[in-house]
Scaffold this motif. Structure first.
Motif, PDB file in Angstrom:
ATOM      1  N   HIS A   1      -4.281  10.161   6.261  1.00 32.12           N
ATOM      2  CA  HIS A   1      -3.995   8.755   6.340  1.00 32.12           C
ATOM      3  C   HIS A   1      -4.555   7.968   5.188  1.00 32.12           C
ATOM      4  O   HIS A   1      -5.545   7.954   4.912  1.00 32.12           O
ATOM      5  N   ILE A   2      -3.680   6.822   4.993  1.00 32.12           N
ATOM      6  CA  ILE A   2      -4.183   5.936   3.980  1.00 32.12           C
ATOM      7  C   ILE A   2      -4.458   4.710   4.555  1.00 32.12           C
ATOM      8  O   ILE A   2      -3.604   4.063   5.493  1.00 32.12           O
ATOM      9  N   ASP A   3      -5.761   4.126   4.419  1.00 29.77           N
ATOM     10  CA  ASP A   3      -6.009   3.013   4.774  1.00 29.77           C
ATOM     11  C   ASP A   3      -5.477   1.550   3.941  1.00 29.77           C
ATOM     12  O   ASP A   3      -5.710   1.390   2.925  1.00 29.77           O
TER      13      ASP A   3
ATOM     14  N   SER B   1      -7.754  -0.829   1.994  1.00 27.92           N
ATOM     15  CA  SER B   1      -8.389  -0.661   1.108  1.00 27.92           C
ATOM     16  C   SER B   1      -7.624   0.010   0.050  1.00 27.92           C
ATOM     17  O   SER B   1      -8.181  -0.239  -1.271  1.00 27.92           O
ATOM     18  N   CYS B   2      -6.558   0.463   0.297  1.00 28.08           N
ATOM     19  CA  CYS B   2      -5.519   0.899  -1.027  1.00 28.08           C
ATOM     20  C   CYS B   2      -5.405  -0.054  -1.962  1.00 28.08           C
ATOM     21  O   CYS B   2      -4.717  -1.215  -1.775  1.00 28.08           O
ATOM     22  N   ILE B   3      -5.557   0.505  -3.252  1.00 29.47           N
ATOM     23  CA  ILE B   3      -5.427  -0.538  -4.376  1.00 29.47           C
ATOM     24  C   ILE B   3      -4.293  -0.275  -5.057  1.00 29.47           C
ATOM     25  O   ILE B   3      -3.770  -0.813  -6.131  1.00 29.47           O
ATOM     26  N   ASP B   4      -3.274   0.549  -4.472  1.00 25.38           N
ATOM     27  CA  ASP B   4      -1.961   0.689  -4.992  1.00 25.38           C
ATOM     28  C   ASP B   4      -1.713   1.134  -6.386  1.00 25.38           C
ATOM     29  O   ASP B   4      -0.600   1.041  -7.105  1.00 25.38           O
ATOM     30  N   CYS B   5      -2.719   2.482  -6.632  1.00 25.79           N
ATOM     31  CA  CYS B   5      -2.627   2.953  -8.045  1.00 25.79           C
ATOM     32  C   CYS B   5      -1.640   3.996  -8.133  1.00 25.79           C
ATOM     33  O   CYS B   5      -1.292   4.158  -9.107  1.00 25.79           O
ATOM     34  N   GLY B   6      -1.281   4.544  -7.048  1.00 27.05           N
ATOM     35  CA  GLY B   6      -0.340   5.604  -7.054  1.00 27.05           C
ATOM     36  C   GLY B   6      -0.707   6.932  -7.464  1.00 27.05           C
ATOM     37  O   GLY B   6       0.141   7.853  -7.396  1.00 27.05           O
ATOM     38  N   ALA B   7      -1.964   7.252  -7.610  1.00 19.80           N
ATOM     39  CA  ALA B   7      -2.599   8.514  -8.180  1.00 19.80           C
ATOM     40  C   ALA B   7      -2.160   9.435  -6.977  1.00 19.80           C
ATOM     41  O   ALA B   7      -1.950  10.723  -7.462  1.00 19.80           O
ATOM     42  N   CYS B   8      -2.449   9.038  -5.683  1.00 23.78           N
ATOM     43  CA  CYS B   8      -2.088  10.150  -4.797  1.00 23.78           C
ATOM     44  C   CYS B   8      -0.525  10.658  -4.768  1.00 23.78           C
ATOM     45  O   CYS B   8      -0.546  11.712  -4.373  1.00 23.78           O
ATOM     46  N   ALA B   9       0.155   9.563  -4.940  1.00 24.02           N
ATOM     47  CA  ALA B   9       1.880  10.077  -5.042  1.00 24.02           C
ATOM     48  C   ALA B   9       1.784  11.034  -6.174  1.00 24.02           C
ATOM     49  O   ALA B   9       2.678  12.202  -5.883  1.00 24.02           O
TER      50      ALA B   9
ATOM     51  N   ALA C   1       0.761  -1.170   0.015  1.00 25.32           N
ATOM     52  CA  ALA C   1      -0.047  -0.020  -0.007  1.00 25.32           C
ATOM     53  C   ALA C   1       0.794   1.316   0.041  1.00 25.32           C
ATOM     54  O   ALA C   1       2.275   1.100   0.178  1.00 25.32           O
ATOM     55  N   PHE C   2       0.319   2.467   0.070  1.00 22.27           N
ATOM     56  CA  PHE C   2       1.041   3.671   0.195  1.00 22.27           C
ATOM     57  C   PHE C   2       0.687   4.201   1.596  1.00 22.27           C
ATOM     58  O   PHE C   2      -0.169   3.716   2.146  1.00 22.27           O
ATOM     59  N   ALA C   3       1.777   5.092   1.931  1.00 24.59           N
ATOM     60  CA  ALA C   3       1.514   5.542   3.272  1.00 24.59           C
ATOM     61  C   ALA C   3       1.994   7.194   3.038  1.00 24.59           C
ATOM     62  O   ALA C   3       2.562   7.526   2.314  1.00 24.59           O
TER      63      ALA C   3
ATOM     64  N   VAL D   1      -8.073  12.322  -5.723  1.00 24.10           N
ATOM     65  CA  VAL D   1      -7.939  11.642  -6.730  1.00 24.10           C
ATOM     66  C   VAL D   1      -7.811  10.165  -6.454  1.00 24.10           C
ATOM     67  O   VAL D   1      -7.570   9.391  -7.452  1.00 24.10           O
ATOM     68  N   CYS D   2      -8.094   9.937  -5.095  1.00 27.71           N
ATOM     69  CA  CYS D   2      -8.230   8.290  -4.724  1.00 27.71           C
ATOM     70  C   CYS D   2      -9.445   7.807  -5.223  1.00 27.71           C
ATOM     71  O   CYS D   2     -10.467   8.344  -5.081  1.00 27.71           O
ATOM     72  N   PRO D   3      -9.188   6.749  -6.233  1.00 26.38           N
ATOM     73  CA  PRO D   3     -10.298   6.049  -6.536  1.00 26.38           C
ATOM     74  C   PRO D   3     -11.115   5.321  -5.816  1.00 26.38           C
ATOM     75  O   PRO D   3     -12.213   4.707  -6.146  1.00 26.38           O
ATOM     76  N   VAL D   4     -10.608   4.865  -4.616  1.00 24.07           N
ATOM     77  CA  VAL D   4     -11.488   3.995  -3.608  1.00 24.07           C
ATOM     78  C   VAL D   4     -11.654   4.716  -2.364  1.00 24.07           C
ATOM     79  O   VAL D   4     -12.034   4.137  -1.354  1.00 24.07           O
ATOM     80  N   ASN D   5     -11.404   6.175  -2.156  1.00 25.42           N
ATOM     81  CA  ASN D   5     -11.955   6.825  -1.294  1.00 25.42           C
ATOM     82  C   ASN D   5     -11.186   6.234   0.217  1.00 25.42           C
ATOM     83  O   ASN D   5     -11.842   6.252   1.204  1.00 25.42           O
ATOM     84  N   CYS D   6      -9.889   5.912   0.086  1.00 28.50           N
ATOM     85  CA  CYS D   6      -9.233   5.405   1.214  1.00 28.50           C
ATOM     86  C   CYS D   6      -8.145   6.196   1.967  1.00 28.50           C
ATOM     87  O   CYS D   6      -7.264   5.891   2.755  1.00 28.50           O
ATOM     88  N   ILE D   7      -8.492   7.830   1.875  1.00 24.72           N
ATOM     89  CA  ILE D   7      -7.572   8.630   2.418  1.00 24.72           C
ATOM     90  C   ILE D   7      -8.347   9.499   3.187  1.00 24.72           C
ATOM     91  O   ILE D   7      -9.396  10.136   2.904  1.00 24.72           O
TER      92      ILE D   7
HETATM   93  S1  SF4 Z   1      -2.380   4.625  -3.914  1.00 25.74           S
HETATM   94 FE1  SF4 Z   1      -4.426   4.764  -5.076  1.00 25.74          FE
HETATM   95  S2  SF4 Z   1      -5.733   3.618  -3.861  1.00 25.74           S
HETATM   96 FE2  SF4 Z   1      -3.955   4.002  -2.731  1.00 25.74          FE
HETATM   97  S3  SF4 Z   1      -4.506   5.841  -1.444  1.00 25.74           S
HETATM   98 FE3  SF4 Z   1      -3.335   6.362  -3.356  1.00 25.74          FE
HETATM   99  S4  SF4 Z   1      -5.004   6.934  -4.629  1.00 25.74           S
HETATM  100 FE4  SF4 Z   1      -5.920   5.724  -3.147  1.00 25.74          FE
END
Ligand code: SF4
Ligand SMILES: Cc1cc2nc3c(=O)[nH]c(=O)nc-3n(C[C@H](O)[C@H](O)[C@H](O)COP(=O)(O)OP(=O)(O)OC[C@H]3O[C@@H](n4cnc5c(N)ncnc54)[C@H](O)[C@@H]3O)c2cc1C
Ligand SMILES: NC(=O)c1ccc[n+]([C@@H]2O[C@H](COP(=O)([O-])OP(=O)(O)OC[C@H]3O[C@@H](n4cnc5c(N)ncnc54)[C@H](OP(=O)(O)O)[C@@H]3O)[C@@H](O)[C@H]2O)c1
Ligand code: SF4
Length: 505
Positions: free
Chosen positions: A40-42, A45-53, A2-4, A18-24
């Motif tokens: 905080h990132i859950d 639920s994080c699907i590791d898409c990297g959009a937040c980074a 996951a991301f943190a 930008v988080c597609p799964v609302n886990c922030i």
């Molecule tokens: S990596 Fe993707 S799914 Fe995970 S917290 Fe970031 S935007 Fe959301």
């Protein structure tokens, strides 16, 4: 995997949109957003898409497996947020989700025949830049950006510590708007000095004041104007090469420095004073400050809190960074049993718990700091400053507290006890709060004038807090424009450009 989210998070919530799964979380709609130190990132639920980074302006989001050293703690901090009952989402989210929060889309409320507004924004710190950004991205407004300083950026440029390069990057995301085709940038022009508030109003449909909180609060104790006693903000400004602070303003030849207050500014000053100057070399620190830090003899910084560790104003993230500062030991002065009890009895989520793994020692102030070994930052709680002692210059700080009175020998005393606004020329001002009275950003009794940022809310909150604040103010301005509540300007844009050229530095 996951991301943190890590230390530099300034809670601007860009990642949330930008988080597609609302886990922030917390999101700006959640009550906890107003008081959170970071998002905080859950990890579940994080699907590791990297959009937040990709979206984060300060590089605070990292894949968990890339966290190193002290950063690893953030994997636990992110996950722990979701372990408390009140933060656990009621329904686990199984994306995709479409946020109703995000950048405001004001174009929805503007009628199609709405002509471009001419808006002046006074101040190019985060609040002014978020307001300008909203206007430029979501309306056809023309924006006059004004700052009294010759360089834009406000406290991002001259306040954020030079050893926080990721946070400084927030300035880069603002910088692109300085050269926007609908922006006229007037640096070195002071409102209330070079140009009056009435002149500004006469040439614009609306004026947004984003002038910050310009005054460092005072201690109100004898001796605080002695040479060797200064505001910590001035010290940090000196490190950042602020044009108003002379290169020789600080002498670091003393072995001990006392910093009064225990907010993040106090920690910034303490950290810069005890950091290995070699580690600061690659940062944007001013050459004169680096030279003086190299020449200087500071071995110990005492951070004074007038209340207990449970009431410390610093954020846990900044304290955590201090714990991992190379070559520096952190100590809690064990002068009063109440301090140790507050730490020992703190529940995991309480502020004082962050000090559980920090060594305690009853410090003997009659001894000088040790000349070799690691440098130290000593937290002394339950101790209020009573006097900055000395003759020609500072010799000690006398403190009083539950455990009595003591003189802490020191050659430099920095006060980091917060800031307050100064009355902007031509606007009403509330002396008790140091802010301009307003209703959702509309200045009371001054149609066409608005406030945003620290001059609106008072001097608290990091960079990101100004984003939501700017959205509210710009929303009020646009509502007033649509409702015909803005006064009509009498001067043209060209006339103002001529005026600004004549009056600027
Ligand atoms: S990596 Fe993707 S799914 Fe995970 S917290 Fe970031 S935007 Fe959301
Ligand atoms: C020392 C310090 C370090 C900080 N570090 C961090 C950090 O690491 N991370 C974080 O998230 N937050 C940090 N903060 C908090 C953050 O800087 C503030 O939330 C933010 O800067 C407030 O924005 P602002 O635009 O209201 O004020 P400011 O940033 O102060 O901007 C106000 C601007 O208005 C200009 N101005 C003032 N009066 C006039 C006038 N009359 N005419 C023209 N221009 C004028 C000023 O020159 C200035 O550029 C720090 C604060 C301080 C004091
Ligand atoms: N890295 C970062 O993210 C960063 C860096 C710098 C600043 N900031 C933000 O900028 C804002 C301002 O920070 P700040 O440190 O200037 O202010 P702050 O957080 O308000 O802290 C002020 C401190 O001064 C103390 N104090 C006030 N008056 C005092 C007095 N007369 N004697 C002794 N102590 C006194 C307060 O104690 P009491 O609690 O007892 O009043 C408090 O500990 C904060 O929101 C902060 O988080 C963020
Ligand atoms: S700084 Fe903003 S975008 Fe980056 S992690 Fe924090 S809230 Fe998200």
């Amino acid at each position: 995997m996951a991301f943190a989210i890590t230390q530099t998070c300034c809670s601007d919530a860009t990642c949330v949109s930008v988080c597609p799964v609302n886990c922030i979380h917390p999101t700006p709609e959640e009550r906890a957003f107003g008081s959170t130190e970071m998002l905080h990132i859950d990890p579940k639920s994080c699907i590791d898409c990297g959009a937040c980074a990709d979206a984060c302006p300060v590089d605070a989001v990292l894949p968990v497996e890339r966290l190193t050293g002290g950063q690893r703690e953030y994997a636990r901090i992110n996950a722990a947020y979701y372990e408390t009952e009140e933060h656990r989402p009621e329904q686990p989210v199984r994306g995709p989700v479409f946020h109703d929060w995000g950048a405001p889309s004001f174009d929805r409320v503007l009628p199609p025949d709405f002509g471009p507004l001419r808006v002046a924004v006074v101040g190019t710190g985060p609040a002014g830049m978020y307001a300008a950004r909203d206007l430029l991205l979501h309306t056809p407004a023309e924006v006059t950006l004004i700052d009294r300083l010759p360089v834009a950026g406000g406290l991002v440029r001259y306040g954020v510590a030079p050893d926080h390069p990721s946070t400084k990057k927030a300035g880069e995301s603002f910088a692109r708007f300085l050269t926007h085709p609908r922006v006229r940038l007037c640096l070195g022009l002071e409102v209330g000095g070079g140009v009056t508030a009435d002149e500004l109003a006469a040439h614009h449909d609306a004026v947004i004041y984003a002038v910050g909180a310009q005054e460092a609060r005072r201690l109100g104790v004898p001796g605080e104007d002695r040479p060797g006693s200064a505001a910590a903000t001035e010290f940090v400004a000196w490190c950042n090469g602020h044009p108003d602070v002379a290169p020789d303003a600080f002498d670091l030849s003393a072995d001990r420095v006392v910093v009064v207050g225990n907010g993040n500014v106090a920690l910034d000053a303490a950290r810069l004073l005890v950091s290995d100057p070699a580690a600061l070399r690659g940062t944007p620190i001013a050459a004169h400050a680096l030279a003086e830090l190299r020449r200087g003899k500071v071995r110990e910084v005492v951070v004074l809190g007038r209340r207990g560790p449970e009431h410390a104003a610093y954020t846990r993230t900044e304290l955590l960074a201090l714990k991992h500062l190379p070559g520096v030991n952190l100590i809690v002065d064990d002068h009063d049993p109440a301090v140790g009890s507050a730490i020992d009895e703190a529940a995991a989520r309480d502020k004082a718990a962050a000090l559980k793994d920090v060594r305690r020692e009853a410090v003997d102030w009659s001894l000088p700091p040790t000349a070799d070994g690691p440098r130290r930052i000593v937290f002394r709680f339950l101790s209020a400053p009573a006097e900055v002692c000395g003759e020609e210059s500072v010799r000690a700080v006398r403190v009083t507290g539950t455990a009595g009175e003591v003189e802490i020998p020191a050659g430099l005393a920095l006060r980091a006890v917060g800031h307050r606004g100064t009355p902007p020329a031509g606007l009403p001002f509330d002396e008790s709060t140091g802010t301009v009275p307003h209703d959702r950003g509309r200045v009371t009794g001054r149609p066409g004038a608005y406030v945003v940022g620290w001059i609106k809310r008072g001097a608290s909150g990091g960079i990101g807090a100004n984003r939501v604040c700017a959205t509210e103010t710009v929303g009020s301005l646009l509502d007033d424009a649509v409702a015909g509540r803005l006064p009509t300007p009498t001067g043209s844009a060209r006339a103002f450009r001529r005026l600004a050229r004549r009056r600027g530095r």
